[in-house]
Write a protein that holds these residues in place. Structure first.
Motif, PDB file in Angstrom:
ATOM      1  N   VAL A   1      26.416  50.930  38.230  1.00 40.66           N
ATOM      2  CA  VAL A   1      27.800  51.121  38.657  1.00 40.66           C
ATOM      3  C   VAL A   1      28.723  50.641  37.547  1.00 40.66           C
ATOM      4  O   VAL A   1      28.541  49.551  36.991  1.00 40.66           O
ATOM      5  N   THR A   2      29.736  51.439  37.207  1.00 44.10           N
ATOM      6  CA  THR A   2      30.660  51.097  36.134  1.00 44.10           C
ATOM      7  C   THR A   2      32.043  50.765  36.693  1.00 44.10           C
ATOM      8  O   THR A   2      32.343  51.009  37.872  1.00 44.10           O
ATOM      9  N   ILE A   3      32.889  50.228  35.815  1.00 44.27           N
ATOM     10  CA  ILE A   3      34.281  49.957  36.190  1.00 44.27           C
ATOM     11  C   ILE A   3      34.985  51.247  36.599  1.00 44.27           C
ATOM     12  O   ILE A   3      35.805  51.266  37.521  1.00 44.27           O
ATOM     13  N   LYS A   4      34.626  52.366  35.932  1.00 42.12           N
ATOM     14  CA  LYS A   4      35.227  53.665  36.280  1.00 42.12           C
ATOM     15  C   LYS A   4      34.878  54.059  37.716  1.00 42.12           C
ATOM     16  O   LYS A   4      35.728  54.585  38.452  1.00 42.12           O
ATOM     17  N   ASN A   5      33.621  53.818  38.122  1.00 47.25           N
ATOM     18  CA  ASN A   5      33.218  54.130  39.494  1.00 47.25           C
ATOM     19  C   ASN A   5      34.070  53.369  40.499  1.00 47.25           C
ATOM     20  O   ASN A   5      34.510  53.915  41.517  1.00 47.25           O
ATOM     21  N   ILE A   6      34.295  52.088  40.222  1.00 47.34           N
ATOM     22  CA  ILE A   6      35.093  51.251  41.133  1.00 47.34           C
ATOM     23  C   ILE A   6      36.544  51.722  41.135  1.00 47.34           C
ATOM     24  O   ILE A   6      37.190  51.800  42.188  1.00 47.34           O
ATOM     25  N   ALA A   7      37.064  52.063  39.940  1.00 57.02           N
ATOM     26  CA  ALA A   7      38.447  52.544  39.837  1.00 57.02           C
ATOM     27  C   ALA A   7      38.644  53.822  40.643  1.00 57.02           C
ATOM     28  O   ALA A   7      39.637  53.975  41.366  1.00 57.02           O
ATOM     29  N   ASP A   8      37.690  54.751  40.529  1.00 54.62           N
ATOM     30  CA  ASP A   8      37.787  56.012  41.273  1.00 54.62           C
ATOM     31  C   ASP A   8      37.721  55.767  42.783  1.00 54.62           C
ATOM     32  O   ASP A   8      38.467  56.372  43.559  1.00 54.62           O
ATOM     33  N   ALA A   9      36.834  54.856  43.198  1.00 56.78           N
ATOM     34  CA  ALA A   9      36.674  54.575  44.623  1.00 56.78           C
ATOM     35  C   ALA A   9      37.909  53.918  45.221  1.00 56.78           C
ATOM     36  O   ALA A   9      38.217  54.103  46.403  1.00 56.78           O
ATOM     37  N   CYS A  10      38.618  53.127  44.392  1.00 52.63           N
ATOM     38  CA  CYS A  10      39.807  52.405  44.877  1.00 52.63           C
ATOM     39  C   CYS A  10      41.112  53.114  44.523  1.00 52.63           C
ATOM     40  O   CYS A  10      42.202  52.637  44.880  1.00 52.63           O
ATOM     41  N   ASN A  11      40.992  54.224  43.776  1.00 52.61           N
ATOM     42  CA  ASN A  11      42.167  54.999  43.364  1.00 52.61           C
ATOM     43  C   ASN A  11      43.136  54.136  42.548  1.00 52.61           C
ATOM     44  O   ASN A  11      44.355  54.126  42.791  1.00 52.61           O
ATOM     45  N   VAL A  12      42.585  53.384  41.588  1.00 52.95           N
ATOM     46  CA  VAL A  12      43.391  52.571  40.687  1.00 52.95           C
ATOM     47  C   VAL A  12      42.905  52.810  39.263  1.00 52.95           C
ATOM     48  O   VAL A  12      41.893  53.494  39.030  1.00 52.95           O
ATOM     49  N   SER A  13      43.597  52.252  38.291  1.00 56.42           N
ATOM     50  CA  SER A  13      43.192  52.405  36.896  1.00 56.42           C
ATOM     51  C   SER A  13      42.042  51.465  36.555  1.00 56.42           C
ATOM     52  O   SER A  13      41.819  50.460  37.243  1.00 56.42           O
ATOM     53  N   ARG A  14      41.343  51.784  35.485  1.00 56.89           N
ATOM     54  CA  ARG A  14      40.256  50.911  35.030  1.00 56.89           C
ATOM     55  C   ARG A  14      40.797  49.561  34.563  1.00 56.89           C
ATOM     56  O   ARG A  14      40.136  48.533  34.704  1.00 56.89           O
ATOM     57  N   GLY A  15      41.999  49.554  34.017  1.00 57.31           N
ATOM     58  CA  GLY A  15      42.611  48.295  33.605  1.00 57.31           C
ATOM     59  C   GLY A  15      42.851  47.369  34.786  1.00 57.31           C
ATOM     60  O   GLY A  15      42.654  46.153  34.692  1.00 57.31           O
ATOM     61  N   THR A  16      43.245  47.943  35.920  1.00 56.88           N
ATOM     62  CA  THR A  16      43.467  47.136  37.130  1.00 56.88           C
ATOM     63  C   THR A  16      42.151  46.541  37.628  1.00 56.88           C
ATOM     64  O   THR A  16      42.087  45.376  38.032  1.00 56.88           O
ATOM     65  N   VAL A  17      41.099  47.347  37.573  1.00 54.30           N
ATOM     66  CA  VAL A  17      39.781  46.854  37.979  1.00 54.30           C
ATOM     67  C   VAL A  17      39.330  45.730  37.060  1.00 54.30           C
ATOM     68  O   VAL A  17      38.818  44.695  37.507  1.00 54.30           O
ATOM     69  N   ASP A  18      39.539  45.899  35.766  1.00 56.09           N
ATOM     70  CA  ASP A  18      39.149  44.869  34.803  1.00 56.09           C
ATOM     71  C   ASP A  18      39.878  43.558  35.077  1.00 56.09           C
ATOM     72  O   ASP A  18      39.278  42.477  35.039  1.00 56.09           O
ATOM     73  N   ARG A  19      41.186  43.632  35.377  1.00 58.63           N
ATOM     74  CA  ARG A  19      41.947  42.416  35.672  1.00 58.63           C
ATOM     75  C   ARG A  19      41.436  41.733  36.938  1.00 58.63           C
ATOM     76  O   ARG A  19      41.359  40.503  37.007  1.00 58.63           O
ATOM     77  N   ALA A  20      41.073  42.540  37.935  1.00 63.35           N
ATOM     78  CA  ALA A  20      40.575  41.972  39.197  1.00 63.35           C
ATOM     79  C   ALA A  20      39.223  41.300  39.007  1.00 63.35           C
ATOM     80  O   ALA A  20      38.987  40.184  39.483  1.00 63.35           O
ATOM     81  N   LEU A  21      38.333  41.974  38.290  1.00 61.54           N
ATOM     82  CA  LEU A  21      36.971  41.452  38.125  1.00 61.54           C
ATOM     83  C   LEU A  21      36.938  40.211  37.238  1.00 61.54           C
ATOM     84  O   LEU A  21      36.093  39.334  37.425  1.00 61.54           O
ATOM     85  N   ASN A  22      37.859  40.143  36.282  1.00 62.56           N
ATOM     86  CA  ASN A  22      37.840  39.041  35.326  1.00 62.56           C
ATOM     87  C   ASN A  22      38.930  38.004  35.578  1.00 62.56           C
ATOM     88  O   ASN A  22      39.117  37.091  34.779  1.00 62.56           O
ATOM     89  N   ASN A  23      39.625  38.163  36.709  1.00 63.86           N
ATOM     90  CA  ASN A  23      40.605  37.174  37.173  1.00 63.86           C
ATOM     91  C   ASN A  23      41.628  36.837  36.092  1.00 63.86           C
ATOM     92  O   ASN A  23      41.882  35.675  35.765  1.00 63.86           O
ATOM     93  N   ARG A  24      42.239  37.869  35.529  1.00 62.36           N
ATOM     94  CA  ARG A  24      43.265  37.648  34.521  1.00 62.36           C
ATOM     95  C   ARG A  24      44.383  38.680  34.687  1.00 62.36           C
ATOM     96  O   ARG A  24      44.171  39.782  35.195  1.00 62.36           O
ATOM     97  N   GLY A  25      45.552  38.313  34.239  1.00 62.18           N
ATOM     98  CA  GLY A  25      46.693  39.221  34.328  1.00 62.18           C
ATOM     99  C   GLY A  25      47.267  39.299  35.731  1.00 62.18           C
ATOM    100  O   GLY A  25      46.714  38.767  36.689  1.00 62.18           O
ATOM    101  N   LYS A  26      48.390  39.970  35.859  1.00 62.59           N
ATOM    102  CA  LYS A  26      49.053  40.119  37.156  1.00 62.59           C
ATOM    103  C   LYS A  26      48.440  41.275  37.941  1.00 62.59           C
ATOM    104  O   LYS A  26      48.222  42.356  37.396  1.00 62.59           O
ATOM    105  N   ILE A  27      48.191  41.025  39.203  1.00 64.25           N
ATOM    106  CA  ILE A  27      47.640  42.058  40.079  1.00 64.25           C
ATOM    107  C   ILE A  27      47.960  41.705  41.522  1.00 64.25           C
ATOM    108  O   ILE A  27      47.955  40.528  41.905  1.00 64.25           O
ATOM    109  N   ASN A  28      48.270  42.702  42.309  1.00 62.13           N
ATOM    110  CA  ASN A  28      48.554  42.504  43.722  1.00 62.13           C
ATOM    111  C   ASN A  28      47.339  41.878  44.416  1.00 62.13           C
ATOM    112  O   ASN A  28      46.228  42.396  44.292  1.00 62.13           O
ATOM    113  N   PRO A  29      47.534  40.744  45.127  1.00 58.32           N
ATOM    114  CA  PRO A  29      46.397  40.062  45.770  1.00 58.32           C
ATOM    115  C   PRO A  29      45.595  40.963  46.705  1.00 58.32           C
ATOM    116  O   PRO A  29      44.364  40.889  46.735  1.00 58.32           O
ATOM    117  N   GLU A  30      46.275  41.817  47.482  1.00 56.18           N
ATOM    118  CA  GLU A  30      45.563  42.717  48.401  1.00 56.18           C
ATOM    119  C   GLU A  30      44.734  43.728  47.641  1.00 56.18           C
ATOM    120  O   GLU A  30      43.610  44.060  48.023  1.00 56.18           O
TER     121      GLU A  30
END
Length: 324
Positions: A3-32
């Motif tokens: 499973v790749t970051i792209k797979n997660i991004a597609d499943a959540c309908n968000v960008s890969r950058g947003t997934v990267d920030r969520a997985l690595n706990n960095r940058g601003k991102i909506n908590p929900e």
């Protein structure tokens, strides 16, 4: 298929950058949104690609640790504390053992450099000037424990000289006339780095005893003890490691020599297994867990922020037991 970051991004309908920030706990991102991404990553069975991450960041999140061996509980406790602290910091450890061989130590360093560790923690048996310069050329943070390598390599330890001077004075104040001092590594002073043991010996030498002390440097220290009339004076046996002291306790028990009424015994390190020993050993507390945690904390800050690592002297303590 992984499973790749792209797979997660597609499943959540968000960008890969947003997934990267969520997985690595960095940058601003909506908590929900972050909670949604983490849940989806878990559901899909996502596993981070540490090799790709290392290439992207230019570091491996790995700290190389080189020690003598794991026979002495001192080193196993040290490794355990460093591994726990490294895990808290999201680092892995790469462990190697030298078995007190200088060439093996250099090969271990070279191997870790090839595996691109971000920093090195060494319990070294090398201390030549060219060795210190050689370590510095790799341009990664290096910390020495147990034995100081040079003034240019940060060193974290207790004040071994002061600790042993305090221990020796404590024995003398107990009314012992003579001390048998056991330190087998002193026999390797001309060939190996035994900085900590040399410091302890200097501390021991600063205390005057009523009768001449006996120094045992042989690895066959029990055999040498057998040649000494240890009951001739009121004698205490002071060991530079709890491991030696435990062997001495066994020897005295076999000889039916009473501890401490006939002969006293004191160790150094305060290893965990002492709580199972009778009589309880008087020793010097070497704060192993604290030193391991400080080493990891210091080197991780140097890796991440470029902080200069400072020499640190940790407070020792005499642990009063029943063997003196």
């Amino acid at each position: 298929m992984a499973v790749t970051i792209k797979n997660i991004a597609d499943a959540c309908n968000v960008s890969r950058g947003t997934v990267d920030r969520a997985l690595n706990n960095r940058g601003k991102i909506n908590p929900e949104k972050k909670e949604l991404i983490l849940a989806k990553a878990k559901e899909l069975g996502y596993k981070p690609n540490y090799i790709a991450r290392s290439l992207k960041r230019g570091k491996t999140n790995t700290i190389g640790i080189i020690v003598f061996n794991l026979y002495n509980e001192f080193f196993s406790s040290l490794i355990n504390s460093m591994e726990e602290k490294a895990k808290e910091k999201d680092y892995h450890i790469d462990l190697a053992l030298t078995h007190y061989d200088k060439d093996t130590e250099k090969k271990c360093v070279e191997s870790m450099i090839r595996r691109q560790v971000d920093g090195l923690i060494l319990c070294s048996v090398n201390n030549k000037k060219d060795y210190s310069s050689w370590l510095q050329k790799f341009n990664i943070p290096v910390v020495s424990l147990a034995n100081k390598i040079s003034n240019k390599i940060p060193y974290i330890s207790v004040d071994d000289r002061r600790a042993m001077k305090d221990a020796t004075q404590y024995v003398a104040d107990k009314g012992y006339d003579r001390i048998i001092y056991i330190s087998p590594p002193l026999a390797y002073e001309d060939t190996h780095n035994i900085y900590a043991l040399k410091q302890r010996f200097e501390g021991f030498s600063q205390v005057n005893m009523e009768h001449e002390s006996i120094i045992i440097e042989s690895k066959d220290y029990i055999r040498e003890l057998e040649t000494i009339n240890i009951l001739e004076y009121k004698t205490a046996i002071l060991c530079t490691s709890d491991i030696y002291a435990l062997e001495v306790l066994n020897y005295l028990k076999e000889k039916k020599i009473k501890i401490p009424s006939q002969v006293g015994v004191m160790g150094f390190d305060n290893i965990n297994m002492l709580k199972y020993i009778e009589p309880h050993l008087t020793t010097v507390s070497y704060p192993i867990e604290q030193i391991g945690a400080i080493a990891i904390d210091s080197i991780s800050q140097a890796i991440e922020n470029g902080n200069k690592i400072q020499n640190m002297v940790i407070t020792h303590e005499i642990i009063i037991g029943e063997s003196l």
